[in-house]
Design an enzyme around this catalytic site. Structure first.
Site, PDB file in Angstrom:
ATOM      1  CB  SER A   9      20.394  35.493   4.662  1.00  6.09           C
ATOM      2  OG  SER A   9      20.427  36.097   5.941  1.00  6.09           O
ATOM      3  CG  HIS A  10      22.615  32.117   9.210  1.00 13.22           C
ATOM      4  ND1 HIS A  10      23.656  32.443   8.367  1.00 13.22           N
ATOM      5  CD2 HIS A  10      22.963  30.965   9.809  1.00 13.22           C
ATOM      6  CE1 HIS A  10      24.602  31.530   8.471  1.00 13.22           C
ATOM      7  NE2 HIS A  10      24.207  30.622   9.335  1.00 13.22           N
ATOM      8  CB  SER A  11      17.929  36.540   9.163  1.00 15.04           C
ATOM      9  OG  SER A  11      16.802  37.386   9.271  1.00 15.04           O
ATOM     10  CG  ASP A  69      23.946  35.365   6.250  1.00 13.26           C
ATOM     11  OD1 ASP A  69      24.396  34.209   6.166  1.00 13.26           O
ATOM     12  OD2 ASP A  69      22.907  35.631   6.882  1.00 13.26           O
ATOM     13  CB  SER A  72      26.597  27.514   8.631  1.00 15.56           C
ATOM     14  OG  SER A  72      25.573  28.391   9.028  1.00 15.56           O
TER      15      SER A  72
END
Length: 135
Positions: A9-11, A69, A72
């Site tokens: 995930s980005h987060s 997610d 990227s």
């Protein structure tokens, strides 16, 4: 041994919360669920090297299913495959499943001893209950 799960995930906060929710379906049971999320400084982003390390950590020999997610994160997961040994790469499945719904289904069947293919298939069915309810 069970199939491992990797969340990309980005987060970091989002990934950790999704894993916490999924683990609620496994009271008293352990399952290798690794997170590769965010940047080293706590920002938003993904890192292919971190994804590769998470895959290696989650793989007990039965393989891993990787859930991602956004865009990227998929690219980072694809790039991470290039860093893996051939045998680990062959045991890794990148899933197009929805992150949260797919993760919940994946951990349940993985903890029950399902194969990598079965875990990936259950993750892919993640949106079906919601779609049926909203019709």
């Amino acid at each position: 041994m069970t199939v491992g799960i990797v969340v990309v995930s980005h987060s970091r906060a989002l990934a950790d919360a999704a894993v916490e929710l999924a683990r609620q379906m496994l009271p008293g049971r352990e399952l290798a669920v690794e997170v590769a999320a965010g940047t080293e400084d706590g920002g938003l982003g993904t890192d292919a090297a971190a994804v590769s390390a998470a895959i290696e950590a989650a793989d007990s020999g039965e393989g891993t299913v990787v859930l991602m997610d956004l865009g990227s994160a998929v690219l980072s997961a694809e790039t991470a495959l290039e860093f893996l040994a051939d045998d680990v790469r062959a045991r890794t499945t990148l899933s197009a499943a929805p992150l949260v719904e797919g993760l919940v289904g994946a951990v349940v069947v993985a903890a029950g001893g399902a194969s990598r293919e079965q875990v990936a298939a259950e993750a892919a069915r993640g949106l079906a209950p919601k779609e049926a309810q909203l019709r």
